[in-house]
Design a protein around this motif. Structure first.
Motif, PDB file in Angstrom:
ATOM      1  N   LEU A   1       0.849  -1.192   0.000  1.00 23.99           N
ATOM      2  CA  LEU A   1       0.000   0.000   0.000  1.00 23.99           C
ATOM      3  C   LEU A   1       0.881   1.238   0.000  1.00 23.99           C
ATOM      4  O   LEU A   1       1.667   1.456   0.923  1.00 23.99           O
ATOM      5  CB  LEU A   1      -0.911  -0.017   1.227  1.00 23.99           C
ATOM      6  CG  LEU A   1      -1.922   1.115   1.366  1.00 23.99           C
ATOM      7  CD1 LEU A   1      -2.860   1.196   0.164  1.00 23.99           C
ATOM      8  CD2 LEU A   1      -2.742   0.932   2.660  1.00 23.99           C
ATOM      9  N   VAL A   2       0.753   2.023  -1.063  1.00 23.42           N
ATOM     10  CA  VAL A   2       1.613   3.175  -1.284  1.00 23.42           C
ATOM     11  C   VAL A   2       0.791   4.458  -1.176  1.00 23.42           C
ATOM     12  O   VAL A   2      -0.273   4.576  -1.797  1.00 23.42           O
ATOM     13  CB  VAL A   2       2.270   3.111  -2.679  1.00 23.42           C
ATOM     14  CG1 VAL A   2       3.216   4.294  -2.891  1.00 23.42           C
ATOM     15  CG2 VAL A   2       3.006   1.782  -2.877  1.00 23.42           C
ATOM     16  N   GLY A   3       1.278   5.421  -0.403  1.00 23.53           N
ATOM     17  CA  GLY A   3       0.613   6.716  -0.301  1.00 23.53           C
ATOM     18  C   GLY A   3       1.579   7.836  -0.620  1.00 23.53           C
ATOM     19  O   GLY A   3       2.656   7.927  -0.007  1.00 23.53           O
ATOM     20  N   HIS A   4       1.213   8.671  -1.584  1.00 24.65           N
ATOM     21  CA  HIS A   4       2.058   9.807  -1.954  1.00 24.65           C
ATOM     22  C   HIS A   4       1.546  11.079  -1.297  1.00 24.65           C
ATOM     23  O   HIS A   4       0.351  11.387  -1.343  1.00 24.65           O
ATOM     24  CB  HIS A   4       2.045   9.997  -3.475  1.00 24.65           C
ATOM     25  CG  HIS A   4       2.716  11.262  -3.918  1.00 24.65           C
ATOM     26  ND1 HIS A   4       2.021  12.321  -4.467  1.00 24.65           N
ATOM     27  CD2 HIS A   4       4.021  11.654  -3.867  1.00 24.65           C
ATOM     28  CE1 HIS A   4       2.864  13.304  -4.760  1.00 24.65           C
ATOM     29  NE2 HIS A   4       4.083  12.923  -4.407  1.00 24.65           N
ATOM     30  N   SER A   5       2.436  11.818  -0.661  1.00 23.80           N
ATOM     31  CA  SER A   5       2.113  13.130  -0.108  1.00 23.80           C
ATOM     32  C   SER A   5       0.921  13.031   0.847  1.00 23.80           C
ATOM     33  O   SER A   5       0.969  12.284   1.821  1.00 23.80           O
ATOM     34  CB  SER A   5       1.864  14.117  -1.257  1.00 23.80           C
ATOM     35  OG  SER A   5       1.917  15.449  -0.803  1.00 23.80           O
ATOM     36  N   PHE A   6      -0.183  13.726   0.567  1.00 17.40           N
ATOM     37  CA  PHE A   6      -1.358  13.656   1.431  1.00 17.40           C
ATOM     38  C   PHE A   6      -1.902  12.233   1.502  1.00 17.40           C
ATOM     39  O   PHE A   6      -2.588  11.869   2.458  1.00 17.40           O
ATOM     40  CB  PHE A   6      -2.438  14.612   0.920  1.00 17.40           C
ATOM     41  CG  PHE A   6      -3.503  14.936   1.930  1.00 17.40           C
ATOM     42  CD1 PHE A   6      -3.368  16.020   2.783  1.00 17.40           C
ATOM     43  CD2 PHE A   6      -4.641  14.151   2.037  1.00 17.40           C
ATOM     44  CE1 PHE A   6      -4.348  16.322   3.727  1.00 17.40           C
ATOM     45  CE2 PHE A   6      -5.628  14.443   2.976  1.00 17.40           C
ATOM     46  CZ  PHE A   6      -5.469  15.536   3.824  1.00 17.40           C
ATOM     47  N   GLY A   7      -1.596  11.412   0.501  1.00 18.71           N
ATOM     48  CA  GLY A   7      -2.032  10.021   0.493  1.00 18.71           C
ATOM     49  C   GLY A   7      -1.462   9.204   1.636  1.00 18.71           C
ATOM     50  O   GLY A   7      -1.934   8.089   1.908  1.00 18.71           O
ATOM     51  N   GLY A   8      -0.441   9.742   2.334  1.00 18.69           N
ATOM     52  CA  GLY A   8       0.055   9.061   3.516  1.00 18.69           C
ATOM     53  C   GLY A   8      -0.985   8.943   4.608  1.00 18.69           C
ATOM     54  O   GLY A   8      -0.935   8.016   5.433  1.00 18.69           O
TER      55      GLY A   8
END
Length: 252
Positions: free
Chosen positions: A88-95
């Motif tokens: 599961l990968v979150g970029h920027s605010f996706g963290g």
């Protein structure tokens, strides 16, 4: 800070890997297209959900969209697609939505990847991790442009994107971001990511300064791995091959 051997051992046979790639503020699932093509070409399953009120779901933008909605967006993908063993990968605010999802359904996730991402502990808000001047600026822009509904899209240069075609892609597809998600406290039952292996990948060329508080938090942890990629904040746009190569390292 953990060493890279805290990550999934790329030499261990695991079969096809399932990736769920979660975008950041102002973006949508579209931003992962180049990375997703590479991962799929290597035989892996890839999901690139768009969070409520953004991208092709921008028609749903409303003041009811808070951080809990974003978290539920990700949890629903994991549950309705019945996914397990997920990277599961979150970029920027996706963290933030991946942190919330990991707290709710940890049994479905085998690796968390925070790509130049915001990291919050229980009760904190995205605004609490930003400098007061940036917070005031974003609230002012929101009030002026949409009556407090959303934050307008920054220029592509703010994301470390300068190549003409890539700038055009961002200008064409980025949409205003729901303001409430920045000021909504995250609710967690335990520490960030729990016992799931975690890696933070910093984009270092140029450095995205608003994330410094999140990076400081990660550096103080003992159970996180650290990696870097030599490109700007929107690595999936400016360096999709290099980013995909790192993500493939977490696959079988």
């Amino acid at each position: 800070m953990a060493t890279p051997d805290n990550l999934i051992d790329a030499t261990t046979p695991r079969g096809d890997t399932t990736y769920v790639l979660v975008h950041g503020a102002w973006h949508g699932g579209w931003c992962w297209n180049a990375v997703a093509r590479i991962l799929r070409a290597h035989g892996h399953q890839v999901f690139t959900p768009t969070l409520s009120g953004l991208g092709e779901r921008s028609h749903l933008l409303s003041k009811a969209i808070d951080l809990g909605v974003f978290i539920q967006d990700v949890v629903n993908v994991l549950e309705y697609e019945d996914l397990t063993g997920v990277v599961l990968v979150g970029h920027s605010f996706g963290g933030l939505p991946i942190t919330g999802a990991a707290d709710r359904v940890p049994q479905r996730i085998r690796q968390l990847v925070f790509l130049d991402a915001v990291v919050l502990e229980h009760g904190q808000t995205a605004f609490s991790r930003l400098a007061p001047g940036i917070v005031a600026q974003r609230i002012g822009q929101s009030n002026e442009s949409s009556g407090g509904l959303s934050i307008p899209v920054p220029p592509a240069s703010a994301f470390g994107v300068f190549e003409a075609a890539q700038v055009a892609l961002l200008e064409r597809n980025c949409t205003p971001h729901p303001l409430k998600t920045f000021d909504d406290p995250i609710a967690l039952n335990g520490p960030v990511g729990g016992t799931i292996p975690k890696v933070y990948i910093q984009c270092v060329d140029p450095v995205y300064e608003p994330l410094q508080a999140s990076r400081d938090f990660v550096h103080a942890q003992k159970d996180w791995a650290w990696d870097e990629i030599k490109t700007g904040h929107d690595a999936m746009i400016s360096a999709p091959e290099a980013l995909a190569a790192k993500l493939l390292g977490y696959a079988s």
